[in-house]
Design a protein around this motif. Sequence first.
Motif, PDB file in Angstrom:
ATOM      1  N   ALA A   1      -6.782   6.467   9.112  1.00 25.99           N
ATOM      2  CA  ALA A   1      -6.360   5.157   9.603  1.00 25.99           C
ATOM      3  C   ALA A   1      -7.492   4.454  10.340  1.00 25.99           C
ATOM      4  O   ALA A   1      -7.662   3.233  10.236  1.00 25.99           O
TER       5      ALA A   1
ATOM      6  N   ALA B   1       0.723   4.182  -1.700  1.00 27.42           N
ATOM      7  CA  ALA B   1       0.014   4.637  -0.505  1.00 27.42           C
ATOM      8  C   ALA B   1      -0.393   3.453   0.339  1.00 27.42           C
ATOM      9  O   ALA B   1      -0.815   2.420  -0.168  1.00 27.42           O
ATOM     10  N   ALA B   2      -0.257   3.598   1.635  1.00 21.39           N
ATOM     11  CA  ALA B   2      -0.557   2.498   2.544  1.00 21.39           C
ATOM     12  C   ALA B   2      -1.326   3.018   3.728  1.00 21.39           C
ATOM     13  O   ALA B   2      -1.276   4.197   4.041  1.00 21.39           O
ATOM     14  N   PRO B   3      -2.065   2.154   4.390  1.00 24.46           N
ATOM     15  CA  PRO B   3      -2.762   2.608   5.574  1.00 24.46           C
ATOM     16  C   PRO B   3      -1.768   3.153   6.595  1.00 24.46           C
ATOM     17  O   PRO B   3      -0.659   2.664   6.734  1.00 24.46           O
TER      18      PRO B   3
ATOM     19  N   ARG C   1      -6.498   4.438   2.934  1.00 18.27           N
ATOM     20  CA  ARG C   1      -5.112   4.746   2.649  1.00 18.27           C
ATOM     21  C   ARG C   1      -4.944   6.255   2.511  1.00 18.27           C
ATOM     22  O   ARG C   1      -5.905   6.960   2.199  1.00 18.27           O
ATOM     23  N   THR C   2      -3.731   6.746   2.718  1.00 25.82           N
ATOM     24  CA  THR C   2      -3.483   8.190   2.675  1.00 25.82           C
ATOM     25  C   THR C   2      -2.368   8.496   1.690  1.00 25.82           C
ATOM     26  O   THR C   2      -1.306   7.877   1.729  1.00 25.82           O
TER      27      THR C   2
ATOM     28  N   ALA D   1      -4.992   3.947  -5.244  1.00 29.96           N
ATOM     29  CA  ALA D   1      -5.283   3.475  -3.889  1.00 29.96           C
ATOM     30  C   ALA D   1      -6.781   3.434  -3.622  1.00 29.96           C
ATOM     31  O   ALA D   1      -7.274   2.572  -2.887  1.00 29.96           O
TER      32      ALA D   1
ATOM     33  N   CYS E   1      -9.447   5.933  -0.149  1.00 28.62           N
ATOM     34  CA  CYS E   1      -8.208   6.700  -0.044  1.00 28.62           C
ATOM     35  C   CYS E   1      -8.525   8.153   0.319  1.00 28.62           C
ATOM     36  O   CYS E   1      -9.546   8.700  -0.122  1.00 28.62           O
TER      37      CYS E   1
ATOM     38  N   ARG F   1      -1.535   8.210  -7.848  1.00 28.40           N
ATOM     39  CA  ARG F   1      -1.375   7.260  -6.747  1.00 28.40           C
ATOM     40  C   ARG F   1      -2.636   7.196  -5.898  1.00 28.40           C
ATOM     41  O   ARG F   1      -3.037   6.108  -5.443  1.00 28.40           O
TER      42      ARG F   1
ATOM     43  N   GLU G   1      -0.658   2.907   9.593  1.00 27.21           N
ATOM     44  CA  GLU G   1      -0.670   2.125  10.822  1.00 27.21           C
ATOM     45  C   GLU G   1      -0.056   2.897  11.992  1.00 27.21           C
ATOM     46  O   GLU G   1      -0.406   2.699  13.137  1.00 27.21           O
TER      47      GLU G   1
ATOM     48  N   ARG H   1      -4.799  12.240   9.252  1.00 28.82           N
ATOM     49  CA  ARG H   1      -4.158  10.916   9.140  1.00 28.82           C
ATOM     50  C   ARG H   1      -4.771   9.925  10.126  1.00 28.82           C
ATOM     51  O   ARG H   1      -5.002   8.755   9.792  1.00 28.82           O
TER      52      ARG H   1
END
Length: 745
Positions: free
Chosen positions: A278, A212-214, A283-284, A314, A321, A310, A216, A274
């Motif tokens: 952000a 999982a990532a921000p 993180r999502t 995160a 998260c 996950r 962007e 989302r």
Amino acid sequence: MPSLTLTARLSPSALDTRRGVVRLHPEVLDALGLRPWSAVELTGSRVTVALAAAAPPGGPTGVVLLDDVALTNLGLSEGAEVGVSPAEVRTAHRLRIAGSRMATATVSADTVRMALTGKVFRTGDTVSLLPQDVAPAPGSDAGEVRRKLSAAIGMTWTNELITITATDPDGVVAVKPSTVVEWRADAFAPAATDDGVAPQPAAVQPAPEAPAAPAESAVAVSDLAGAKDSANRLDEWLRLSFEQPELLRRLGATPHLGVLVSGPSGVGKATMARAVAASVGARTVEVGAPSIAALEARTAAQRFQDALGRASTAAAGDGGCVLLITDVEDLLPASDPPPLATVVLDALKGAIATERLAVVVTSAHPQSVDPRLREPGLVDRELTIGLPDAATRTDLLRVLLRNAPLEADVRLAEVAERAPGFVAADLVALCRESAVVAALRHRGEPGAEDARIRQQDLLDALSSVRPISMSTSDDLQTGGLTLDEVGDMAEVKQSLTEAVLWPLQYPDSFTRLGVQPPRGVLLYGPPGCGKTFLVRALAGSGRLNVLSVKGAELMDKFVGESERAVRELFLRAANAAPALVFLDEVDALAPRRGQSSDSGVGDRVVAALLTELDGVEPMRDVVVLGATNRPELVDPALLRPGRLERLVYVPPPDADAREAILRSAAKNTPLSSDVDLGALAGSLEGYSAADCAALVREAALTAMRESLAAAEVSAAHLDVARTAVRPSLDPAQLASLETYADSRR
């Protein structure tokens, strides 16, 4: 290489399902320089490939029709954007695959090669063993493949999926008779663990997901037209839970957060979540409930546990998260929840108790969600995103088109005004469709790099983009008709304008004067005198979404089904607002209570209809219009103020009206000089509007019977037609309707 961005829609064709086939509009195939059954590369969260065929005629150009396996390979859900471009295919020299324990043990590599013949794929794709028999490749034998797979696996072979783990060469490949196919040595799925849940077999595993990532690339919160209030509230909750948990504990609250975001389909619930995640640096991890609910129970449970793992990982990092579960009603239905629902609820309780992990679920039908999900300590907070009004639609169009080249004549406010019931997803499709229209218009012209979208492109796109709220309803075809084109009936048109159009077009005026607009109108009169015609003209004048229902269509012999149909009808109307609900033959839907012999079904339907008209939840921007030939049979409770309170009588046409009807019916029919429509109309006492139109048709047929080369219709032809088309108005019924109308004045 040319590329277009289209909207993903699940294919309605069972013949295409799981065969590696997608459908594109013929104009899109032409714009991409493709022939039917060429390979295309599809780009979403991940990249996959498929064979492209022509979609059925009449569909929108901005849509790609695909199946559930393709959506899984893309990492998307229905309604998401998909990039489509031509793909170069090479022959696979060697192919390595992974599958379930049963498939690996019982299906030979040669049988798999036969099943994959005629398909295209790349490393990481999940592929069905169903043979591609829509456009069979040379040398393929679908019947033999089916026989071998059925003998090896049994009846469930059609559900079997395999994963392409490696190809030689890399890239997009197709299987040929010379291709060497081999099972991966470690492809066996492990047995169930002590807790009874088996890890997901490789056959249904998607390509490996990145951590999982921000987000962007998420939409900026400032661009969330119509959802800023909900976004600000969610932002406050997330910042408190993630940044100031000690403050909450000191004040006697917990930092745990579970939020249900509700609103019509396509309104932007997940997009809002989302964007807010952000903005707070969280993180999502996203879970598509429909995709999980479609899997076998153990596989679904493992897939959900993997997502929670996950999310927990995160949450331990910086920023926290957000676990986002979309369309949660598919995973946790309110009626007859499966055993998997209990497993999911228990897992969610543990997730919400995790520090710096918030759970956000979305639903377009919150009433259909298992009530256990909304218990205190679980998902106990709720936000609602409403249907965008005209001003909000204008803001959304401005955001969506801010980077698109527009002509100076583009008036977004006018486009938004002509898009009632459109939500954010519909407007995205509208912008994409207008771009396709503009591209097709400039195709092959010199200076195409300077092409711009003009006002007419947007208006043309409106005719091919159907809003999500109307996707399950039949359109009322107006044919461009408006009230101005309805001859005579000045009093009737004025009454309908005041009771139907004014509340939907000028709600501020009613608010300023402190009055509630009429909830509904009953249109009554003898048969064939233009009641449905008036409704079509009304819909065309007001540019309304019209949900047209025959009264008897809502009746069902099963207990509770008719009442449910009434509730769903008004829910669809609310989601498509401003909308007109047209109940034709309303006397069949709402007869007088206590006089039916249908075990009380009619009485319960009347009660449901009354509840929807003036229940606890008020209707907004929805007007109900009923039509009947027998107003005395309609339940009186339906006609009191606050319900169908305006009664509009549509009288039979007089001589002037009959003349106007004859002229309208004969506008494309050449008449000879001896035809006097005024005199004819004066002699047609007892003829309805439908009778007058039928008279003109019959006269034309009479002329054709005399000679197929006939060029005009004469008075003699009309005289002959009168012997075949007799007046249909019943004097006794007319007298009864006149008496009823006098009693209501």
